[in-house]
Structures are given as C-alpha cells and as structure tokens.
Design a protein around this motif. Structure first.
Motif, short mmCIF file in Angstrom:
data_model
loop_
_atom_site.label_atom_id
_atom_site.label_comp_id
_atom_site.label_asym_id
_atom_site.label_seq_id
_atom_site.Cartn_x
_atom_site.Cartn_y
_atom_site.Cartn_z
N MET A 1 0.85 -1.17 0.00
CA MET A 1 0.00 0.00 0.00
C MET A 1 0.89 1.24 0.00
O MET A 1 1.88 1.30 0.72
CB MET A 1 -0.89 -0.01 1.24
N GLU A 2 0.52 2.19 -0.78
CA GLU A 2 1.22 3.47 -0.84
C GLU A 2 0.37 4.54 -0.17
O GLU A 2 -0.84 4.60 -0.40
CB GLU A 2 1.48 3.88 -2.29
N ALA A 3 1.00 5.39 0.61
CA ALA A 3 0.28 6.49 1.25
C ALA A 3 -0.22 7.46 0.19
O ALA A 3 0.46 7.73 -0.79
CB ALA A 3 1.18 7.21 2.24
N ARG A 4 -1.42 7.98 0.42
CA ARG A 4 -1.98 8.98 -0.48
C ARG A 4 -1.34 10.34 -0.30
O ARG A 4 -1.39 11.19 -1.19
CB ARG A 4 -3.47 9.13 -0.21
N CYS B 1 -6.82 0.85 12.28
CA CYS B 1 -5.66 1.65 11.89
C CYS B 1 -4.39 0.81 12.07
O CYS B 1 -3.87 0.67 13.18
CB CYS B 1 -5.58 2.94 12.71
N ASN C 1 -4.66 8.73 9.55
CA ASN C 1 -3.89 7.66 8.90
C ASN C 1 -4.74 6.81 7.97
O ASN C 1 -4.26 6.39 6.92
CB ASN C 1 -3.22 6.80 9.96
N LEU C 2 -5.99 6.58 8.34
CA LEU C 2 -6.87 5.80 7.47
C LEU C 2 -7.26 6.58 6.22
O LEU C 2 -7.27 6.03 5.12
CB LEU C 2 -8.12 5.35 8.23
N THR D 1 -5.60 8.87 4.70
CA THR D 1 -4.44 9.02 3.81
C THR D 1 -3.74 7.69 3.51
O THR D 1 -2.73 7.67 2.83
CB THR D 1 -3.42 10.01 4.40
N GLN D 2 -4.28 6.59 4.00
CA GLN D 2 -3.79 5.24 3.77
C GLN D 2 -2.30 5.08 4.11
O GLN D 2 -1.51 4.61 3.30
CB GLN D 2 -4.05 4.79 2.33
N GLN D 3 -1.96 5.44 5.33
CA GLN D 3 -0.57 5.27 5.77
C GLN D 3 -0.28 3.78 5.96
O GLN D 3 -1.03 3.08 6.63
CB GLN D 3 -0.33 6.04 7.06
N PRO D 4 0.80 3.27 5.39
CA PRO D 4 1.11 1.84 5.49
C PRO D 4 1.67 1.47 6.87
O PRO D 4 2.27 2.29 7.55
CB PRO D 4 2.16 1.63 4.40
#
Length: 157
Positions: A1-4, A50, A141-142, A144-147
């Motif tokens: 997963m890549e952060a947005r 998260c 974090n959710l 922005t999809q932080q890995p």
C-alpha cells in the motif's frame, strides 16, 4: 500500500502534525500510567482498523516491557484476567469513546463512573484527551492510507 499523502511535505500539514505531537506530549507527561496509555491507544486503533497506529503502539508497548500475553489479549480484554480493574475501566471508556456513533448516547454514565473510581480528575482529563487524540490519529492515517509494518520503537518521539 502506498500512502496517499505525506504529512511533512506540506507546510500546513507539517504545522498541524507539530501541534498533534505537542498534544500527545501533554498526555504522555501526565500521571495516567504509561501502560494504560498504550493499552488505550492500541484498543482504539484496533477498533478503527488503523494498522499504522496498531503497529506503532504495540511495538512501543513491547519495547517498554509490556508482555506479549497482555498485548495479544487487548482485543478480548473483557474475558482476560491479565488487566487490572483500572485498566479495564480505561479500556471500556476507550471503546465507548471510540464507538460513539454505535451507541445512541455515547459514553454511558456507568462507564464514566467506573473510570472515575480509578482515576483522579487530571488522569480522567488525560484519558479523555488521549481517546480523542488517538481517534484523530487513526482517522488521519486511514484517510491518507498510511502503510503499517515498518515502525521502529521510538521512531516518532
């Protein structure tokens, strides 16, 4: 997963993060026991799904000496005998404070009264602030999809 989104690449976000970190330092410097703080952060992060916060706080707790038995039982704290009555009260308050939308009245009077039996007013203020803060971190974090998975204990202070 890549952060947005990378928080520190934008001046506004970097400034906001500085204030979030400062708020966290106020709570971590309180008399609310450090182990309780980590349990609350982990439980709220589990409920919210998260990964980055669950990764961070389980590793920080283990690094601080928390046992794997207690860490593995946080999600099932009601059935586990390894938590004190005070920790159980904090976990209940954290769950109800995290699941506000799931319960038509928010935090029950019984959960509040139970927490108030174990914590003084400053500790209650720290506990409420911590619950609000970890929920904010979880949501950021959710969104922005932080890995998760590569956190090292103490990495972010």
């Amino acid at each position: 997963m890549e952060a947005r989104f990378t928080y520190y690449d934008t001046p506004l976000a970097a400034t906001y993060m500085k204030y979030m970190m400062s708020a966290g330092k106020v709570v971590s410097g309180s008399t609310l026991p450090a182990a309780t703080q980590e349990l609350v952060k982990i439980r709220a992060s589990q409920i919210n799904g998260c990964g980055v916060c669950t990764d961070m706080h389980t590793k920080d707790a283990a690094h601080a000496g928390e046992t794997s038995v207690r860490l593995n039982l946080i999600a099932a704290w009601r059935e586990a005998k390894v938590f004190t009555d005070a920790e159980r009260a904090a976990l209940e308050l954290a769950e109800q404070g995290t699941r506000i939308a799931d319960a038509a009245g928010g935090v029950t009077d019984a959960a509040w009264a139970n927490a108030a039996k174990h914590y003084d007013e400053d500790q209650l203020a720290a506990l409420v602030s911590l619950i609000a803060l970890i929920n904010a971190w979880n949501r950021m974090n959710l969104i922005t999809q932080q890995p998760a998975g590569d956190y090292r204990p103490g990495q972010w202070g």
